[in-house]
Design a protein around this motif. Structure first.
Motif, PDB file in Angstrom:
ATOM      1  N   ASN A  46      52.137  24.435   7.721  1.00 60.21           N
ATOM      2  CA  ASN A  46      51.760  25.105   8.969  1.00 60.21           C
ATOM      3  C   ASN A  46      50.696  26.159   8.723  1.00 60.21           C
ATOM      4  O   ASN A  46      49.740  26.300   9.491  1.00 60.21           O
ATOM      5  CB  ASN A  46      52.985  25.760   9.610  1.00 60.21           C
ATOM      6  N   THR A 199      50.418  22.123  14.867  1.00 58.80           N
ATOM      7  CA  THR A 199      51.487  22.675  14.033  1.00 58.80           C
ATOM      8  C   THR A 199      52.851  22.218  14.537  1.00 58.80           C
ATOM      9  O   THR A 199      52.988  21.721  15.660  1.00 58.80           O
ATOM     10  CB  THR A 199      51.461  24.212  14.027  1.00 58.80           C
ATOM     11  N   MET A 200      53.878  22.429  13.735  1.00 56.43           N
ATOM     12  CA  MET A 200      55.252  22.113  14.126  1.00 56.43           C
ATOM     13  C   MET A 200      55.658  22.940  15.329  1.00 56.43           C
ATOM     14  O   MET A 200      56.446  22.497  16.156  1.00 56.43           O
ATOM     15  CB  MET A 200      56.199  22.366  12.963  1.00 56.43           C
ATOM     16  N   ARG A 203      54.550  21.155  18.460  1.00 59.26           N
ATOM     17  CA  ARG A 203      55.347  19.956  18.696  1.00 59.26           C
ATOM     18  C   ARG A 203      56.747  20.326  19.204  1.00 59.26           C
ATOM     19  O   ARG A 203      57.299  19.655  20.065  1.00 59.26           O
ATOM     20  CB  ARG A 203      55.440  19.127  17.408  1.00 59.26           C
TER      21      ARG A 203
END
Length: 206
Positions: A46, A199-200, A203
């Protein structure tokens, strides 16, 4: 932020630090903070995505303005003569294009510095009373050429912008993905969420 100027000017260790770094294996990143040699942790995915996003957004802004500057990741910035005992490696910085020369690995200043905050940045270096990121923020603000500093959280939509306004600095915090992140001196005008693209965090928010 509680860093003191006393923490920012302890010792002149610049040459011994650079000799030390030159002898270290490739892939290690070291900083000189308040006269202490500190190794940076390996950034997670990230962290690297955010750094890439910022580099691209800042490069686009510089090109729109036609400035003789360049954005790059992980440059070493020597804070002398503003401060002795400090060489920082921001995650992303805007530097003078004239400082890009063959064999050069340390620059003398930056116009903008961006720090993507890791757990180690919140620790207090030995012998100091302030967290590493607090010391570094005050150090960047001491550079005459520096116009803006970004402190970027990795796990939340949370960016603090410190921007020079004459002889002072104005700080503001952005926490909504739709907030506008505007830095006129760098040609940057984007959504806060653009910094976190792919990035996570993005999401997980969908």
């Amino acid at each position: 932020m509680t860093a003191s100027l006393a923490e920012l000017a302890p010792l002149d260790l610049h040459q011994s630090f650079q000799d030390f770094v030159a002898a270290r294996p490739d892939g290690e990143t070291w900083e000189l903070v308040a006269g202490r040699f500190l190794m940076q942790a390996q950034p997670n995915i990230n962290h690297q995505i955010i750094a890439g996003n910022l580099d691209r957004l800042l490069t686009n802004g510089i090109e729109r303005l036609g400035l003789p500057r360049i954005s790059l990741q992980n440059p070493a910035v020597d804070l002398r003569p503003a401060l002795e005992g400090h060489i920082y490696v921001p995650d992303v910085a805007i530097i003078d294009a004239a400082e890009v020369e063959p064999g050069r690995n340390v620059v003398s200043a930056c116009f903008l510095a961006a720090e993507i905050i890791s757990p180690s940045d919140r620790r207090k270096p030995a012998g100091t009373k302030s967290r590493k990121i607090e010391i570094k923020l005050l150090g960047y603000e001491a550079l005459p050429m520096c116009e803006a500093v970004l402190l970027v959280e990795q796990h939340a939509f949370d960016i603090t912008l410190s921007e020079r306004t004459g002889s002072d600095w104005a700080r503001r915090r952005l926490t909504d993905p739709d907030d506008r992140l505007v830095i006129a001196s760098a040609g940057l005008d984007c959504r806060l969420g653009d910094v976190y693209a792919r990035t996570m965090l993005v999401r997980a928010s969908r």
